[in-house]
Design an enzyme around this catalytic site. Structure first.
Site, PDB file in Angstrom:
ATOM      1  N   GLU A 130       8.159  -8.156  27.488  1.00 35.68           N
ATOM      2  CA  GLU A 130       6.725  -8.262  27.276  1.00 35.68           C
ATOM      3  C   GLU A 130       6.023  -9.125  28.312  1.00 35.68           C
ATOM      4  OE1 GLU A 130       4.767  -6.697  24.963  1.00 35.68           O
ATOM      5  OE2 GLU A 130       6.534  -5.517  24.414  1.00 35.68           O
ATOM      6  N   SER A 166      -0.369   6.079 -37.274  1.00 35.93           N
ATOM      7  CA  SER A 166       0.432   5.415 -38.307  1.00 35.93           C
ATOM      8  C   SER A 166       1.039   4.086 -37.873  1.00 35.93           C
ATOM      9  CB  SER A 166       1.560   6.337 -38.746  1.00 35.93           C
ATOM     10  OG  SER A 166       1.033   7.548 -39.193  1.00 35.93           O
TER      11      SER A 166
END
Lengths: 744, 138
Positions: A157, A436
């Site tokens: 780089e 229920s």
């Protein structure tokens, strides 16, 4: 000139302020519960291996390093990694675990040969709460970074890194030329410039931005040394994508790609990561291994050309594979629904910005075994049901909540049949009629009045017309469209009769039943209508779980939670979520409602649960089905876990499923995988067991052919003997005493 | 081994002496569990208590309770930690929880009723305290 100077001062301020002030935003890391190991623990060797695999331990014959394990039949040798817990650090150590018939029989320190009382495996990471853009990173110090990474980075780089002042004049000249000739600006950036770009600037490519970048790079170099800049760069760079999670920095990248700490990177791995900087997506080694390898070898060649490695070193690794670990991450979390519950609980106590940046460590209550079973069962059963019943594919959705029945910890949350999918979380957000499932609140209210009700009190299941001012007449029907005359209380619940339940609830008062529901932990308001008794109330699966949890604990309300402790990024204890209990329901009525719910499973609407669980488990539970079969529910508990399953359709369509044909099968399939403990609640002092003749509901003795043992709050059992029982003089005397003096 | 059990006994004595000031009768010093892991955690809790580190003590007991969730002694010890922290509502409820698992351990039941009585008095429920006190007597 003055303007330029002023601008420089401004830029200088920005650079220094941000570089020093800006610490990296670190996500909160979220962990499952750690697996505790001690002699006597119920654990199968395969379960232990599964846990080790989730922790990415590697199998080897001689586990000499932390993170390795070996197995010989039922004996495992595990080199446990070090980990910092709420109560302190647990150093790495090698242990031997012997398991016989599903129980840990020996736990020994490999070094000293001494028995260990208690130890734990580090908790499985289950996700993070991420900063903006879902950036994830693991910070590293420069002294942890192997030379091979630094060398490769500089070679590829910015080979003048140690000599330049932040910019590379030749690179810039090249860039200026390309701009002047009308091409786009690219390349020519030093590491310092790249860092400035990522750190301070927006990604557009203009001359002004390039100019700022150059000035800021120079300023950065003026104030900070190369080491600081390099370290920051290594922690900052973008190195790939894991679903919606962005992988930043070499620290996280080495874990993500190689499952190892950055210190352990080898030359070819360092070269691969550095090579990827050019285009982490294009060069993704999992998706494009050939490209990645070619690029890696290019990096190696360049390193050799610059004299950073020898030809021999290069040749030693250039034919090596990529050595990428299998099972990468799964985005932000493999269990987004559970994580969401954690996140919501945290939001009550923390700022959102802190959760997303301070690197907090969150220790949750998730049991990865239960979570996996819940996910598997829901997906599998819904597929099977749709196929078996020729339903349109993907008509059904579902949700599961699993919690401990013995403390307040949530073990699993599944928000839909595709558990990896971060979407509508039905477990905590879907509000549906519960049908229920509300009935136990009615029966519990009754059983709290032992002078009036017991498990055998006959209830009237004949036609009911309820008139209330301002509403239409209400006339509930049973599921089978029939009436059943006089029904013992426990069987009215077991068979889920609507009419007798409604009549009982009206007798007790709707407000009283709603109050019971609140005592069970339902916090929201419920309309005081008669139909509320039969569950025309919208609740989430999590709320239902809370309600049944209070029954499972014998009447002790404990607010369900998903978090145990929070630590700071560096392992200091920040907060603990202690267990809080409150007895809201009497021990005796709670005991009776559990007995009644066990009857639901033994002989009522949930009896087909026996296809999944052996009868010895004695599970308690309740089915729920809503009008036009829109919702299929099952809520229940064993000795150690409470779980709720909802199955339905997001658009409220008919699912053609009842509670028992849909949700209950998911529940059973899941529980069967979790080796549940039998449900044997401790019998309260003021509860006695009495033998009852099934036919008459009166006292029985050994002469009665069909009788059962039932619990009663003292003084509430029937006094009369059934015709089948021979009234002995002893019984007569007992009966006389009871009538005369009561039983307390 | 012998030395360890002396240390353990000393811890127990110190912890009990401290908690005695909160008006609980020290239980007979029988081991809290047959499981060495649970014993170790209960010992840790006691030593934390002697250093007034109540959250740490509670954490240790909660960890023990995850191993033996039906251990009435552990619930009782946790109730005593909350009592020492003057969290009377929690202490009372934890003592009740302990009683729900106490079965026929009458000494433990009495100790729990004593905790409950103390808590109720502190919370201003004098009748309730009196009632609990009666149940704490043999």
């Amino acid at each position: 000139m003055l303007a330029l100077a002023g601008y420089l001062v401004y830029l200088d301020h920005t650079v220094r302020q941000q570089f020093e002030g800006r610490r990296f935003a670190l996500p909160a890391r979220v962990y499952a519960r750690p697996l505790e190991l001690f002699v006597g623990k119920r654990l199968e060797p395969d379960q232990l291996v599964a846990e080790l695999k989730m922790l990415r331990y590697s199998a080897t014959d001689d586990p000499g390093k932390p993170g390795q394990y070996g197995r010989k039949a039922d004996t495992l040798s595990i080199h446990v990694r070090d980990f910092v817990y709420w109560d302190g650090a647990q150093p790495a150590r090698r242990i031997t675990v012997k398991i016989r018939q599903g129980v840990v029989t020996a736990l020994v320190d490999y070094q000293t040969g001494k028995n260990i009382d208690l130890t734990r495996l580090e908790p499985v990471p289950i996700g993070g709460i991420y900063p903006a853009h879902n950036e994830d990173r693991v910070l590293v110090r420069l002294d942890q970074v192997p030379n091979s990474v630094v060398d490769a980075l500089i070679a590829i780089e910015d080979h003048n890194f140690y000599r330049h002042w932040g910019i590379d004049p030749r690179g810039i000249a090249r860039a200026v030329y390309t701009v002047l000739t009308g091409q786009r600006v690219h390349g020519g950036s030093t590491l310092t410039q790249q860092l400035v770009k990522n750190f301070f600037l927006t990604p557009e490519r203009t001359i002004t931005r390039k100019f700022n970048e150059i000035l800021m790079a120079l300023l950065l170099e003026l104030h900070y040394d190369k080491k600081d800049i390099l370290e920051t760069y290594i922690n900052e760079v973008y190195l790939g994508q894991d679903g919606n999670r962005a992988i930043h920095g070499f620290g996280l990248a080495s874990r993500f790609y190689f499952n190892r700490g950055i210190e352990q990177l080898e030359l070819h791995q360092s070269a691969l990561l550095v090579g990827m900087l050019k285009g982490p997506t294009y060069l993704d080694p999992r998706r494009h291994p050939e490209r990645a390898k070619e690029r890696r070898n290019l990096v190696l060649a360049e390193m050799q050309r610059q004299g950073l490695i020898t030809q021999m070193e290069k040749d030693a690794v250039r034919y090596r594979g990529l050595d990428i670990s299998d099972n990468p991450g799964v985005g932000a979390s493999a269990h987004p629904a559970f994580l969401e519950l954690v996140h919501r609980q945290l939001r009550r106590d923390y700022f959102e910005s802190d959760l997303r940046s301070e690197g907090l460590q969150i220790f949750t209550t998730m049991d990865p075994v239960a979570q996996a079973a819940a996910e598997r069962s829901l997906s599998r059963r819904l597929d099977q049901i749709e196929r078996a019943r020729r339903l349109p594919p993907n008509l059904l959705e579902g949700a599961v909540v699993v919690a401990s029945a013995l403390n307040n910890e949530v073990h699993a949350i599944v928000g839909g049949r595709r558990p990896r999918f971060e979407g509508f979380n039905r477990a905590i957000d879907a509000e549906r009629h519960v049908g229920s499932l509300m009935k136990p609140a009615v029966y519990l209210t009754a059983l709290s009045k032992p002078d009036r009700y017991s498990l055998v009190t006959p209830l009237d299941d004949s036609k009911l017309v309820w008139k209330e001012a301002g509403t239409d007449d209400w006339s509930p029907e049973n599921y089978d469209k029939e009436f059943h005359g006089q029904v013992p209380l426990r069987l009215a619940l077991a068979n889920s009769y609507n009419v007798s339940t409604a009549r009982l609830g009206l007798e007790l008062g709707v407000d009283e039943v709603i109050e019971t529901a609140h005592l069970l932990g339902i916090e929201r308001d419920m309309a005081p209508f008669a139909s509320t008794l039969l569950g025309t109330v919208n609740l989430t699966p999590l709320e239902v779980a809370q309600m049944y949890h209070t029954m499972a604990t014998g009447g002790f309300h404990m607010r369900l939670g998903a978090i145990r402790e929070v630590l700071t990024a560096d392992g200091k204890p920040l907060q603990r979520y202690p267990l809080k209990v409150e007895q809201t329901i009497g021990a005796a009525p709670a005991y009776l409602i559990t007995a009644a719910l066990q009857d639901v499973v033994r002989e009522g609407t949930a009896r087909r649960l026996s296809q999944y669980l052996p009868p010895g488990i004695n599970a308690a539970g309740k089915t729920g089905t809503t009008d036009e079969l829109r919702d299929s529910w099952f809520a229940g508990y064993t000795g150690d876990r409470v779980a709720v399953v909802w199955v339905g359709n997001d658009e409220n369509k008919n699912t053609r499923l009842t509670g028992s044909s849909g949700a209950m099968t998911v529940w059973g399939d899941m529980m069967a995988q979790l080796s549940p403990e039998p449900l044997v609640p401790p019998q309260p002092e003021n509860v006695e067991r009495v033998r009852i003749d099934v036919a008459t509901g009166l006292r029985a003795d050994e002469d009665c052919a069909n009788s059962i043992d039932l619990p009663f709050i003292q003084g509430s059992a029937p006094e009369k003997s059934a015709p089948c029982a021979t009234p002995s003089s002893g019984n007569k005397i007992k009966g006389w005493f009871r009538r005369t003096f009561g039983n307390d | 081994m012998f030395r360890q059990s002396i240390y353990r006994a000393v811890f127990v004595m110190v912890a009990s002496a401290m908690l005695a000031s909160c008006a609980t009768t020290p239980l007979e010093e029988s081991p809290v569990s047959g499981n060495p892991a649970v014993i170790a955690l209960a010992d840790t809790a006691r030593s934390e208590i002697t250093r007034y580190r109540y959250p740490e003590a509670a954490a240790s007991l909660e960890r023990a309770l995850r191993i033996e969730p039906r251990n009435a002694r552990l619930w009782h010890e946790l109730a005593r930690v909350r009592l020492a922290q003057e969290d009377y509502s929690q202490a009372e409820n934890l003592a009740k929880r302990s009683n729900s698992y106490a079965a026929d351990d009458n000494a433990l039941r009495r100790a729990n009723w004593k905790v409950i009585s103390e808590c109720r008095r502190e919370l201003g429920d004098l009748l309730g305290a009196e009632d609990a006190l009666k149940k704490s007597k043999p």
